[in-house]
Design an enzyme around this catalytic site. Structure first.
Site, PDB file in Angstrom:
ATOM      1  CD  GLU A 119     -13.712 -58.772 -32.939  1.00  0.00           C
ATOM      2  OE1 GLU A 119     -12.923 -57.903 -32.522  1.00  0.00           O
ATOM      3  OE2 GLU A 119     -14.672 -59.202 -32.268  1.00  0.00           O
ATOM      4  CE  LYS A 120     -12.221 -52.280 -30.943  1.00  0.00           C
ATOM      5  NZ  LYS A 120     -12.199 -50.901 -30.396  1.00  0.00           N
TER       6      LYS A 120
ATOM      7  N   GLY B  67     -13.393 -64.097 -31.728  1.00  0.00           N
ATOM      8  CA  GLY B  67     -13.279 -64.737 -30.424  1.00  0.00           C
ATOM      9  C   GLY B  67     -13.206 -63.734 -29.293  1.00  0.00           C
TER      10      GLY B  67
ATOM     11  CB  ALA C 109     -19.510 -51.492 -36.074  1.00  0.00           C
TER      12      ALA C 109
ATOM     13  CG  MET D 250      -6.335 -62.535  -5.671  1.00  0.00           C
ATOM     14  SD  MET D 250      -4.739 -62.491  -4.807  1.00  0.00           S
ATOM     15  CE  MET D 250      -4.756 -64.101  -4.002  1.00  0.00           C
TER      16      MET D 250
ATOM     17  NE  ARG E 201     -12.520 -56.675 -19.289  1.00  0.00           N
ATOM     18  CZ  ARG E 201     -11.405 -56.762 -20.018  1.00  0.00           C
ATOM     19  NH1 ARG E 201     -10.246 -57.005 -19.435  1.00  0.00           N
ATOM     20  NH2 ARG E 201     -11.440 -56.611 -21.332  1.00  0.00           N
TER      21      ARG E 201
ATOM     22  CG  HIS F 244     -16.304 -94.771  -4.009  1.00  0.00           C
ATOM     23  ND1 HIS F 244     -16.046 -93.763  -3.103  1.00  0.00           N
ATOM     24  CD2 HIS F 244     -15.511 -95.823  -3.656  1.00  0.00           C
ATOM     25  CE1 HIS F 244     -15.140 -94.189  -2.224  1.00  0.00           C
ATOM     26  NE2 HIS F 244     -14.799 -95.438  -2.542  1.00  0.00           N
TER      27      HIS F 244
END
Length: 470
Positions: A39-40, A44, A120, A191, A276, A449
């Protein structure tokens, strides 16, 4: 693991620790693989740190603040409400985001996954070199790799990101609520955050290039959201192309073209949310030997294998919607395919899509039109929340549940929902479609219910021709 000038040997290396990457790493380790995850930035990934999770936290703050201010039909008066937005942001970052990311690190360590911090890059078809922010890098030779590098916001040439022009990350991390906020792009992310800031007190203008915001959802699903946007005094301008901006003492002058004329909106901040782009251009992917399409996406088979059979790709860098739960699902498919678990293959019919707008929209499976395209004769039933006791007692009677089934077999094929809590309700229908259940199966299941979930049972009864409550 050997360090220094030697190359580290691993069974599986996972590049990226978002919802796809960390799930893939844990599942691969559970199946007996020696796993390294790289992870750079922050464990998460985008979702937990600057995407899905913090956005929902901000949406929740907006709902609570708006509910505290508005008059209630049942006699509740709260008084003058005040919002300390800096404190709200602190809560979002420490009590929500930090707890979840810390939890992911704990899960990875618990499952004996080695976490490596750094960026990486491929140096060969079976080797990546990881460069940390500080210090020397190391090479990792792998038997298999899972690419889960995600995506980043598209930046428009006329609107480069800076302190005034924000991407979704910047908008989520403001310390002050802008009086006037302009958002370019009316997709579900645009939105969602537009309505959140409208609830927080901003006057929001949304510019959308197509003829409708939330394009991709059916028109009747969008209408309740547009009705709510009107109540929030939002300005939504469709068929508008943002062209440029100027800054002066008054603020940011956003210019856009509509019907051949140039118009202007004045804003304190401008957010750009027009989609994206995959991060495949950031890891020397050409040295891996895998192929990319013209959009920079990685073509994969039903087991998430790329053109290089020992390299797998999941999440936003593959075809399909950029959804965190899709990435997690694909991560498990890839990890199990590497371990040769029998019968592993991706199936996208039951991947739900949710827009956390106001009200929420949720869809899964086939629409009536898609069923027809697949040669199926569909049957459709709609049940409105206005006829549901729980929705009325919550003062949220807007929207409906629509079910699509095979007319001949009553097997459930799809659903489209808009209204209160539909992001939770869609799970029952997703499970039903995945398990080939029929409308009879739903109606024979006793629902508590009063509950919003009864709308699914009621819609199923309508499908069968014996609706009780409508």
């Amino acid at each position: 693991m050997v360090v220094g000038g030697f190359t580290n040997e691993v069974d599986t290396i996972v590049i990226g620790s978002g919802p796809g990457g960390y799930v893939a790493a844990i599942r691969a380790s559970q199946l007996g693989q020696k796993v390294v995850i790289v992870e750079k930035e922050a464990v998460g990934g985008v979702c937990l740190n600057v995407g899905c999770i913090p956005s929902k936290a901000l949406i929740h703050v907006g709902h609570e603040y708006a509910n505290a201010k508005k008059p209630h039909p049942f006699g509740l008066t709260i008084g003058k409400s005040q919002l300390d937005f800096k404190k709200a942001q602190e809560w979002k970052n420490t009590e929500v985001v930090s707890k979840l990311t810390t939890g992911v690190k704990t899960l990875l360590k618990k499952n004996k996954v080695t976490i490596v911090e750094g960026e990486a890059h491929f140096v060969a078809k079976d080797t990546v070199f990881v460069t940390p922010k500080d210090g020397l890098g190391e090479a990792y030779r792998f038997k298999n790799a899972i690419l889960a590098v995600g995506s980043r916001p598209i930046e428009l040439k006329a609107f480069p990101f800076n302190e005034d022009i924000l991407d979704s990350t910047g908008l989520l991390n403001l310390t002050e609520i802008p009086k006037e906020l302009a958002i370019i792009g009316g997709g579900y992310i645009g939105m969602e955050l537009a309505m959140a800031y409208a609830n927080l007190g901003s006057h929001v203008t949304v510019l959308e290039g197509q003829d409708s915001v939330l394009n991709g959802f059916e028109k009747d699903l969008i209408k309740p959201v547009l009705d709510e946007a009107e109540k929030l005094k939002m300005t939504i301008i469709t068929n508008a192309k943002a062209s440029r901006y100027e800054k002066d003492k008054k603020g940011l002058h956003l210019f856009y073209e509509i019907r051949g004329k140039e118009e202007e909106v004045l804003a304190d901040k401008i957010a750009v949310m027009v989609g994206r782009r995959p991060n495949t251009d950031m890891m020397s992917v050409e040295l891996s030997g895998i192929e990319l399409d013209d959009k920079g996406l990685v073509p994969v088979n039903e087991q998430m294998q790329t053109s290089q059979q020992h390299i797998y790709a999941i999440g936003d860098i593959t075809k399909g919607p950029a959804l965190a739960h899709k990435a997690s699902y694909e991560g498990k498919v890839a990890a199990e395919a590497i371990s040769q678990v029998p019968g592993v293959a991706a199936d996208y019919l039951v991947i739900p899509t949710v827009a956390y707008t106001q009200p929420e929209i949720a869809t899964v499976g086939l629409t009536k039109e898609k069923a027809k395209e697949n040669g199926i004769t569909p049957k459709v039933a709609t049940f409105r929340f206005a006829s549901n006791g729980r929705a009325l007692s919550m003062n949220h009677p807007e929207g409906f549940v629509r079910l699509v089934s095979d007319k001949d077999t009553n097997q459930l094929l799809g659903a489209q929902l808009v209204g209160p809590g539909v992001s939770e309700l869609i799970g029952e229908i997703t499970l039903a479609i995945e398990n080939l259940l029929t409308a009879e199966d739903i109606t024979l299941t006793i629902h508590n219910h009063p509950s919003l979930s009864e709308t699914i049972m009621d819609a199923s009864e309508v499908l069968l021709g014996h609706g009780i409550h409508q």
